[in-house]
Write an enzyme that holds these catalytic residues in place. Structure first.
Site, PDB file in Angstrom:
ATOM      1  N   LYS A  20       0.879  -1.166   0.039  1.00 62.66           N
ATOM      2  CA  LYS A  20      -0.109   0.134  -0.046  1.00 62.66           C
ATOM      3  C   LYS A  20       1.107   1.365  -0.151  1.00 62.66           C
ATOM      4  O   LYS A  20       1.853   1.449   0.526  1.00 62.66           O
ATOM      5  CB  LYS A  20      -0.947   0.001   1.051  1.00 62.66           C
ATOM      6  CG  LYS A  20      -1.942  -1.127   1.149  1.00 62.66           C
ATOM      7  CD  LYS A  20      -2.934  -0.833   0.100  1.00 62.66           C
ATOM      8  CE  LYS A  20      -4.106  -1.752   0.151  1.00 62.66           C
ATOM      9  NZ  LYS A  20      -5.404  -1.622   1.270  1.00 62.66           N
ATOM     10  N   GLN A  80      -1.534 -12.843  10.612  1.00 61.65           N
ATOM     11  CA  GLN A  80      -1.695 -12.479   9.159  1.00 61.65           C
ATOM     12  C   GLN A  80      -0.369 -12.493   8.323  1.00 61.65           C
ATOM     13  O   GLN A  80       0.548 -12.097   8.991  1.00 61.65           O
ATOM     14  CB  GLN A  80      -2.650 -11.258   8.979  1.00 61.65           C
ATOM     15  CG  GLN A  80      -2.150 -10.074   9.346  1.00 61.65           C
ATOM     16  CD  GLN A  80      -3.051  -9.045   9.513  1.00 61.65           C
ATOM     17  OE1 GLN A  80      -4.237  -9.282  10.090  1.00 61.65           O
ATOM     18  NE2 GLN A  80      -2.697  -7.626   9.564  1.00 61.65           N
ATOM     19  N   ASP A 115      -2.958  -6.655   0.610  1.00 64.16           N
ATOM     20  CA  ASP A 115      -1.584  -6.781   0.921  1.00 64.16           C
ATOM     21  C   ASP A 115      -1.599  -7.808   1.770  1.00 64.16           C
ATOM     22  O   ASP A 115      -0.568  -7.962   2.426  1.00 64.16           O
ATOM     23  CB  ASP A 115      -0.771  -5.615   1.210  1.00 64.16           C
ATOM     24  CG  ASP A 115      -1.414  -4.720   2.220  1.00 64.16           C
ATOM     25  OD1 ASP A 115      -2.500  -4.824   2.357  1.00 64.16           O
ATOM     26  OD2 ASP A 115      -0.831  -3.918   2.914  1.00 64.16           O
ATOM     27  N   ASP A 151      -4.611  -8.201  17.357  1.00 65.14           N
ATOM     28  CA  ASP A 151      -5.242  -7.516  16.104  1.00 65.14           C
ATOM     29  C   ASP A 151      -6.202  -8.301  15.845  1.00 65.14           C
ATOM     30  O   ASP A 151      -6.208  -9.327  15.452  1.00 65.14           O
ATOM     31  CB  ASP A 151      -4.026  -7.190  15.060  1.00 65.14           C
ATOM     32  CG  ASP A 151      -4.803  -6.474  13.945  1.00 65.14           C
ATOM     33  OD1 ASP A 151      -5.098  -5.276  14.126  1.00 65.14           O
ATOM     34  OD2 ASP A 151      -4.984  -6.945  12.859  1.00 65.14           O
ATOM     35  N   ASN A 152      -7.600  -7.728  15.759  1.00 69.15           N
ATOM     36  CA  ASN A 152      -8.842  -8.258  15.311  1.00 69.15           C
ATOM     37  C   ASN A 152      -9.084  -9.651  15.725  1.00 69.15           C
ATOM     38  O   ASN A 152      -9.325 -10.576  15.094  1.00 69.15           O
ATOM     39  CB  ASN A 152      -8.742  -8.232  13.850  1.00 69.15           C
ATOM     40  CG  ASN A 152      -9.131  -6.876  13.333  1.00 69.15           C
ATOM     41  OD1 ASN A 152      -9.824  -5.880  13.688  1.00 69.15           O
ATOM     42  ND2 ASN A 152      -8.629  -6.419  12.126  1.00 69.15           N
ATOM     43  N   GLU A 180      -8.104  -6.418  20.660  1.00 66.00           N
ATOM     44  CA  GLU A 180      -8.531  -5.064  19.751  1.00 66.00           C
ATOM     45  C   GLU A 180      -9.628  -5.482  18.827  1.00 66.00           C
ATOM     46  O   GLU A 180      -9.442  -5.820  17.973  1.00 66.00           O
ATOM     47  CB  GLU A 180      -7.201  -4.821  18.947  1.00 66.00           C
ATOM     48  CG  GLU A 180      -7.447  -3.450  18.347  1.00 66.00           C
ATOM     49  CD  GLU A 180      -7.938  -3.683  16.735  1.00 66.00           C
ATOM     50  OE1 GLU A 180      -8.233  -2.505  16.299  1.00 66.00           O
ATOM     51  OE2 GLU A 180      -7.774  -4.637  16.282  1.00 66.00           O
ATOM     52  N   LYS A 291       0.195   4.596   9.277  1.00 65.59           N
ATOM     53  CA  LYS A 291       0.093   3.167   8.751  1.00 65.59           C
ATOM     54  C   LYS A 291       0.664   2.992   7.277  1.00 65.59           C
ATOM     55  O   LYS A 291       0.869   1.811   7.045  1.00 65.59           O
ATOM     56  CB  LYS A 291      -1.443   2.736   8.629  1.00 65.59           C
ATOM     57  CG  LYS A 291      -2.032   2.565  10.045  1.00 65.59           C
ATOM     58  CD  LYS A 291      -3.356   1.981   9.944  1.00 65.59           C
ATOM     59  CE  LYS A 291      -4.382   2.899   9.368  1.00 65.59           C
ATOM     60  NZ  LYS A 291      -5.725   2.249   9.202  1.00 65.59           N
ATOM     61  N   TYR A 292       0.864   3.955   6.559  1.00 64.94           N
ATOM     62  CA  TYR A 292       1.252   3.949   5.297  1.00 64.94           C
ATOM     63  C   TYR A 292       2.399   4.865   4.907  1.00 64.94           C
ATOM     64  O   TYR A 292       2.962   4.669   3.802  1.00 64.94           O
ATOM     65  CB  TYR A 292       0.305   4.263   4.375  1.00 64.94           C
ATOM     66  CG  TYR A 292      -1.335   3.537   4.829  1.00 64.94           C
ATOM     67  CD1 TYR A 292      -1.394   2.136   4.462  1.00 64.94           C
ATOM     68  CD2 TYR A 292      -2.197   4.111   4.831  1.00 64.94           C
ATOM     69  CE1 TYR A 292      -2.584   1.257   4.887  1.00 64.94           C
ATOM     70  CE2 TYR A 292      -3.430   3.456   5.525  1.00 64.94           C
ATOM     71  CZ  TYR A 292      -3.501   2.242   5.403  1.00 64.94           C
ATOM     72  OH  TYR A 292      -4.632   1.482   5.575  1.00 64.94           O
TER      73      TYR A 292
END
Length: 429
Positions: A20, A80, A115, A151-152, A180, A291-292
């Protein structure tokens, strides 16, 4: 600023495939780092450090210095992979595939993560996958990390988390897992029941007096209090609420004090102390999000609230009443822009009374009802209160007392009773 924990988003190598770009662009430019949550490259996976950050030896030195300063290090645990993760080549059986044979990338509608490849936790080789993911936690625990912001977690099987947390805690009982999960209330509660130590909350979206009192009454006065331990993050890498976007520095002061005093545990994400409030139009996403892309912060830029954060955290250390949720009690006010609540220390000999002006634009004033019987204070006798934020002493009498708060000068009072309290009456539960 007086915090106990420094939390790091993923520190692992970042993939290059479908990387990204800035502002979540589908195409990256030269020099764009990509999203840290797209984990894995030729430099390694979940047990490696991105070369741009250094080496594992550098990480060990970082943890050692943090511990010397009295800080724990918390890591993001994101199960992930980027398409370039070694797992994708070595264990293609761990991933879900579309009918055409390609691996399915992650989606959390309306968001798409081209991604990122999610794991298939129920694949035929699930036992090997689960064992490997457990070894990731063990790897970082061996390097001095015992706090994980997961995360998630609601997008993975519940039985996996129940198994993983139980297995880790058998050997490392002090390990902390923070869920989270901004999702349905029953799902958040279930994650807490099956083992998560702490949980994100809806605090970010509770901004009015009615919303705050209703929500925190639910968190502290219902069965939820028996197993759900809230962690009140005032902002996150993903969430910059409209209250902060449009409220200016006063809004940041309000949300800081609410987070730090309503809950036993709270946190802020980088930029909050600088009152960073620029967002992508019409969203809760940060403009020029870290984040990017890389961001260079001026930590002394005008308008920061670092001194206030330091003072609030110092107050939290000094007053055990602010380190728990059990004694939270809301107090009546005659102005709905003013919210007030008190907390008692575990031995019920000390108390704090917090009054916050929720209106970030206008001065608000009114009367606050002090629960004298609950605190064990005498009725119809004078008593003093001291604002712990600026040291000002006020002489009060009886239950109802006057307060005035200008958001341009100070959004709140955190009062203590210098003569102590007797923790008088009824149980708060």
């Amino acid at each position: 600023m007086g915090f106990d924990v420094v939390y790091l988003p993923p520190i692992h190598p970042i993939g290059t495939s479908f990387r990204k770009g800035r502002e979540n662009a589908l195409q990256s430019e030269a020099g764009d780092p990509g999203s840290p949550w797209a984990i894995g490259s030729d430099a390694g996976g979940h047990k490696a450090v991105d070369p741009g950050l250094g080496t594992l030896d550098d990480f060990d030195a970082f943890v050692g210095e943090a511990h010397r300063l009295g800080l724990e290090v918390a890591l993001d645990l994101a199960y992930q992979c980027s398409p370039d993760h070694p797992y994708v080549r070595q264990h293609p059986e761990w991933f879900s595939r579309r009918p055409d044979g390609t691996i399915q990338y992650a989606e959390n509608p309306p968001k798409k993560y081209q991604d990122i490849y999610p794991f298939d936790f129920g694949c035929d080789a699930w036992a090997d996958l689960w064992a490997e993911l457990k070894s990731v936690v063990e790897f970082w625990i061996c390097r001095g990390v015992t706090i994980f912001r997961v995360d998630n977690p609601h997008t993975k099987p519940y039985r996996f988390w129940e198994w993983l947390i139980r297995e880790i805690r058998q050997e490392h009982p002090n390990a902390i897992f923070l869920a989270e999960a901004f999702t349905r209330p029953k799902v958040m509660a279930y994650l807490a029941k099956l083992g998560f130590t702490q949980s994100y909350t809806y605090f970010t979206w509770r901004n009015t007096k009615a919303e705050l009192t209703g929500y925190f009454t639910e968190l502290t006065r219902t069965d939820l209090a028996e197993f759900f331990r809230p962690n009140l993050f005032a902002n996150t890498p993903d969430i910059l609420h409209a209250y902060l976007q449009h409220g200016g520095p006063a809004a940041f002061r309000v949300r800081l004090i609410l987070a730090a005093t309503l809950g036993a545990t709270y946190g802020i994400y980088s930029g909050f102390e600088l009152c960073e409030n620029r967002a992508v139009a019409g969203t809760e996403e940060y403009l020029e999000s870290e984040k990017y892309q890389y961001r260079q912060w001026d930590w002394d830029r005008p308008g920061h609230i670092r001194e206030l954060i330091t003072a609030v955290n110092r107050t939290r250390r000094q007053h055990t009443a602010l380190q728990s949720n059990e004694s939270l009690m809301f107090c009546q006010t005659d102005n709905d822009h003013l919210i007030a609540f008190c907390k008692l220390s575990p031995e019920r000999s000390r108390a704090v009374l917090v009054v916050v002006n929720l209106d970030v634009e206008s001065l608000q004033h009114g009367h606050v009802q002090v629960p004298l019987e609950h605190l064990g204070l005498p009725v119809r006798e004078p008593y003093d209160v001291v604002d712990l934020l600026d040291g000002t002493r006020y002489a009060w009498r009886d239950e109802w007392n006057y307060v005035k708060l200008d958001p341009r000068a100070g959004a709140a009072h955190i009062f203590e009773f210098p003569g102590g309290v007797r923790g008088g009456a009824s149980a708060v539960r």
